[in-house]
Write an enzyme that holds these catalytic residues in place. Sequence first.
Site, PDB file in Angstrom:
ATOM      1  N   THR A   1      -5.260  -6.682  11.054  1.00  0.00           N
ATOM      2  CA  THR A   1      -5.559  -5.411  10.380  1.00  0.00           C
ATOM      3  C   THR A   1      -5.017  -4.208  11.162  1.00  0.00           C
ATOM      4  O   THR A   1      -4.391  -3.317  10.582  1.00  0.00           O
ATOM      5  CB  THR A   1      -7.090  -5.252  10.225  1.00  0.00           C
ATOM      6  OG1 THR A   1      -7.617  -6.436   9.655  1.00  0.00           O
ATOM      7  CG2 THR A   1      -7.434  -4.054   9.357  1.00  0.00           C
TER       8      THR A   1
ATOM      9  N   GLU B   1      -9.930 -10.760  -7.208  1.00  0.00           N
ATOM     10  CA  GLU B   1      -8.978  -9.653  -7.061  1.00  0.00           C
ATOM     11  C   GLU B   1      -7.818  -9.779  -8.050  1.00  0.00           C
ATOM     12  O   GLU B   1      -7.361  -8.775  -8.601  1.00  0.00           O
ATOM     13  CB  GLU B   1      -8.476  -9.600  -5.613  1.00  0.00           C
ATOM     14  CG  GLU B   1      -9.595  -9.174  -4.653  1.00  0.00           C
ATOM     15  CD  GLU B   1      -9.200  -9.225  -3.184  1.00  0.00           C
ATOM     16  OE1 GLU B   1     -10.056  -8.899  -2.339  1.00  0.00           O
ATOM     17  OE2 GLU B   1      -8.045  -9.573  -2.870  1.00  0.00           O
TER      18      GLU B   1
ATOM     19  N   ARG C   1      -1.893 -14.063   4.841  1.00  0.00           N
ATOM     20  CA  ARG C   1      -2.553 -13.295   5.911  1.00  0.00           C
ATOM     21  C   ARG C   1      -1.832 -13.469   7.249  1.00  0.00           C
ATOM     22  O   ARG C   1      -1.792 -12.550   8.065  1.00  0.00           O
ATOM     23  CB  ARG C   1      -4.038 -13.675   5.997  1.00  0.00           C
ATOM     24  CG  ARG C   1      -4.797 -13.082   4.785  1.00  0.00           C
ATOM     25  CD  ARG C   1      -6.272 -13.290   4.853  1.00  0.00           C
ATOM     26  NE  ARG C   1      -6.960 -12.536   5.874  1.00  0.00           N
ATOM     27  CZ  ARG C   1      -7.433 -11.293   5.727  1.00  0.00           C
ATOM     28  NH1 ARG C   1      -7.242 -10.633   4.588  1.00  0.00           N
ATOM     29  NH2 ARG C   1      -8.081 -10.705   6.700  1.00  0.00           N
TER      30      ARG C   1
ATOM     31  N   PHE D   1     -15.404   3.720   7.060  1.00  0.00           N
ATOM     32  CA  PHE D   1     -14.054   4.083   6.637  1.00  0.00           C
ATOM     33  C   PHE D   1     -13.841   4.035   5.120  1.00  0.00           C
ATOM     34  O   PHE D   1     -12.748   4.307   4.631  1.00  0.00           O
ATOM     35  CB  PHE D   1     -13.015   3.184   7.341  1.00  0.00           C
ATOM     36  CG  PHE D   1     -13.180   1.685   7.084  1.00  0.00           C
ATOM     37  CD1 PHE D   1     -12.757   1.108   5.893  1.00  0.00           C
ATOM     38  CD2 PHE D   1     -13.736   0.863   8.056  1.00  0.00           C
ATOM     39  CE1 PHE D   1     -12.889  -0.252   5.664  1.00  0.00           C
ATOM     40  CE2 PHE D   1     -13.878  -0.510   7.836  1.00  0.00           C
ATOM     41  CZ  PHE D   1     -13.452  -1.068   6.641  1.00  0.00           C
TER      42      PHE D   1
ATOM     43  N   HIS E   1      -2.283  -5.368   1.677  1.00  0.00           N
ATOM     44  CA  HIS E   1      -3.587  -6.014   1.527  1.00  0.00           C
ATOM     45  C   HIS E   1      -3.340  -7.453   1.114  1.00  0.00           C
ATOM     46  O   HIS E   1      -2.422  -7.731   0.348  1.00  0.00           O
ATOM     47  CB  HIS E   1      -4.427  -5.326   0.438  1.00  0.00           C
ATOM     48  CG  HIS E   1      -5.560  -6.206  -0.041  1.00  0.00           C
ATOM     49  ND1 HIS E   1      -6.763  -6.274   0.607  1.00  0.00           N
ATOM     50  CD2 HIS E   1      -5.636  -7.095  -1.068  1.00  0.00           C
ATOM     51  CE1 HIS E   1      -7.543  -7.149  -0.009  1.00  0.00           C
ATOM     52  NE2 HIS E   1      -6.881  -7.661  -1.029  1.00  0.00           N
TER      53      HIS E   1
ATOM     54  N   LYS F   1       0.811  -1.214   0.000  1.00  0.00           N
ATOM     55  CA  LYS F   1       0.000   0.000   0.000  1.00  0.00           C
ATOM     56  C   LYS F   1       0.851   1.275   0.000  1.00  0.00           C
ATOM     57  O   LYS F   1       2.059   1.228   0.230  1.00  0.00           O
ATOM     58  CB  LYS F   1      -0.924  -0.035   1.223  1.00  0.00           C
ATOM     59  CG  LYS F   1      -2.007  -1.129   1.150  1.00  0.00           C
ATOM     60  CD  LYS F   1      -2.896  -1.101   2.392  1.00  0.00           C
ATOM     61  CE  LYS F   1      -4.052  -2.079   2.282  1.00  0.00           C
ATOM     62  NZ  LYS F   1      -4.913  -2.056   3.499  1.00  0.00           N
TER      63      LYS F   1
ATOM     64  N   TYR G   1     -12.632  -1.898  -3.535  1.00  0.00           N
ATOM     65  CA  TYR G   1     -13.132  -1.952  -2.160  1.00  0.00           C
ATOM     66  C   TYR G   1     -14.659  -1.823  -2.078  1.00  0.00           C
ATOM     67  O   TYR G   1     -15.195  -1.525  -1.012  1.00  0.00           O
ATOM     68  CB  TYR G   1     -12.461  -0.872  -1.308  1.00  0.00           C
ATOM     69  CG  TYR G   1     -11.062  -1.239  -0.865  1.00  0.00           C
ATOM     70  CD1 TYR G   1     -10.840  -2.325  -0.010  1.00  0.00           C
ATOM     71  CD2 TYR G   1      -9.955  -0.496  -1.281  1.00  0.00           C
ATOM     72  CE1 TYR G   1      -9.566  -2.665   0.407  1.00  0.00           C
ATOM     73  CE2 TYR G   1      -8.674  -0.829  -0.858  1.00  0.00           C
ATOM     74  CZ  TYR G   1      -8.481  -1.917  -0.016  1.00  0.00           C
ATOM     75  OH  TYR G   1      -7.218  -2.251   0.403  1.00  0.00           O
TER      76      TYR G   1
ATOM     77  N   ASN H   1      -1.908   0.411   6.741  1.00  0.00           N
ATOM     78  CA  ASN H   1      -1.356  -0.802   7.344  1.00  0.00           C
ATOM     79  C   ASN H   1      -0.537  -1.627   6.355  1.00  0.00           C
ATOM     80  O   ASN H   1      -0.425  -2.843   6.470  1.00  0.00           O
ATOM     81  CB  ASN H   1      -2.475  -1.621   8.005  1.00  0.00           C
ATOM     82  CG  ASN H   1      -3.557  -2.029   7.023  1.00  0.00           C
ATOM     83  OD1 ASN H   1      -3.468  -1.731   5.832  1.00  0.00           O
ATOM     84  ND2 ASN H   1      -4.577  -2.721   7.506  1.00  0.00           N
TER      85      ASN H   1
HETATM   86  P1  RTP Z   1      -7.085  -6.081   3.629  1.00  0.00           P
HETATM   87  O1  RTP Z   1      -8.465  -6.347   3.060  1.00  0.00           O
HETATM   88  O2  RTP Z   1      -6.494  -4.762   3.179  1.00  0.00           O
HETATM   89  O3  RTP Z   1      -6.130  -7.214   3.423  1.00  0.00           O
HETATM   90  O4  RTP Z   1      -7.185  -5.940   5.206  1.00  0.00           O
HETATM   91  P2  RTP Z   1      -8.101  -6.724   6.196  1.00  0.00           P
HETATM   92  O5  RTP Z   1      -8.831  -7.830   5.514  1.00  0.00           O
HETATM   93  O6  RTP Z   1      -7.209  -7.048   7.341  1.00  0.00           O
HETATM   94  O7  RTP Z   1      -9.121  -5.585   6.639  1.00  0.00           O
HETATM   95  P3  RTP Z   1     -10.587  -5.226   6.082  1.00  0.00           P
HETATM   96  O8  RTP Z   1     -11.522  -5.321   7.223  1.00  0.00           O
HETATM   97  O9  RTP Z   1     -10.871  -5.989   4.828  1.00  0.00           O
HETATM   98  O10 RTP Z   1     -10.413  -3.685   5.738  1.00  0.00           O
HETATM   99  C1  RTP Z   1      -9.829  -3.281   4.527  1.00  0.00           C
HETATM  100  C2  RTP Z   1      -8.871  -2.158   4.791  1.00  0.00           C
HETATM  101  O11 RTP Z   1      -9.597  -1.008   5.223  1.00  0.00           O
HETATM  102  C3  RTP Z   1      -8.807  -0.248   6.123  1.00  0.00           C
HETATM  103  N1  RTP Z   1      -9.510  -0.127   7.392  1.00  0.00           N
HETATM  104  N2  RTP Z   1      -9.653   1.009   8.021  1.00  0.00           N
HETATM  105  N3  RTP Z   1     -10.333   3.024   9.866  1.00  0.00           N
HETATM  106  C4  RTP Z   1     -10.712   1.764  10.112  1.00  0.00           C
HETATM  107  O12 RTP Z   1     -11.308   1.427  11.117  1.00  0.00           O
HETATM  108  C5  RTP Z   1     -10.343   0.758   9.132  1.00  0.00           C
HETATM  109  N4  RTP Z   1     -10.649  -0.524   9.192  1.00  0.00           N
HETATM  110  C6  RTP Z   1     -10.126  -1.083   8.086  1.00  0.00           C
HETATM  111  C7  RTP Z   1      -7.475  -0.976   6.283  1.00  0.00           C
HETATM  112  O13 RTP Z   1      -6.555  -0.425   5.346  1.00  0.00           O
HETATM  113  C8  RTP Z   1      -7.862  -2.397   5.928  1.00  0.00           C
HETATM  114  O14 RTP Z   1      -6.728  -3.138   5.531  1.00  0.00           O
HETATM  115 MG    MG Z   2     -10.016  -7.548   3.747  1.00  0.00          MG
END
Ligand code: RTP
Ligand code: MG
Length: 140
Positions: A93, A128, A87, A59, A117, A11, A51, A114
């Site tokens: 996250t 994806e 992962r 968010f 992804h 990212k 997304y 973070n």
């Molecule tokens: P990713 O999809 O990026 O691999 O990450 P993830 O599954 O761990 O997290 P996900 O819940 O799918 O959220 C996607 C991305 O959104 C951002 N995020 N911001 N501000 C917030 O509370 C918040 N929560 C999530 C993060 O960049 C997250 O990786």
């Molecule tokens: Mg995710």
Amino acid sequence: MAIERTFSIIKPDATKRNLTGKIISKFEDAGLRVVASKRIHMTQAQAEGFYAVHKERPFYGDLCSYMVSGPVVVQVLEGEDAIAKNREVMGATNPADAAPGTIRAEFAESIEANSVHGSDAPETAAEEIKFFFTDDEIVG
Ligand code: RTP
Ligand code: MG
């Protein structure tokens, strides 16, 4: 265990700090192979489409703005159990919850910025990968 492919993004917070090599090393050390890679600057439309699953989340707007704030490296990673392994190497996250040694524990700046992804399931991985790569761009 099956050989899988998963989709990864390094990212903008990580490309900005020149961390792509260190992050790719973590993938390779875990037995994942980079079988496709390109550095791109996502358009707003690409970020919003990628997304779209998070469209209703509070968010979403900030996340899309952040993802177009600088270049990213999109990749396909291949290996045994690649989706779960990726992962695991990424960590939780929120970097505050990420296990020591994971990419997010070492490099992430915040829950949003973070650093990486990774796809969360076989169906999303396939979708994806197709979103960013054509078949002939992937060399296994
Ligand atoms: P990713 O999809 O990026 O691999 O990450 P993830 O599954 O761990 O997290 P996900 O819940 O799918 O959220 C996607 C991305 O959104 C951002 N995020 N911001 N501000 C917030 O509370 C918040 N929560 C999530 C993060 O960049 C997250 O990786
Ligand atoms: Mg995710």
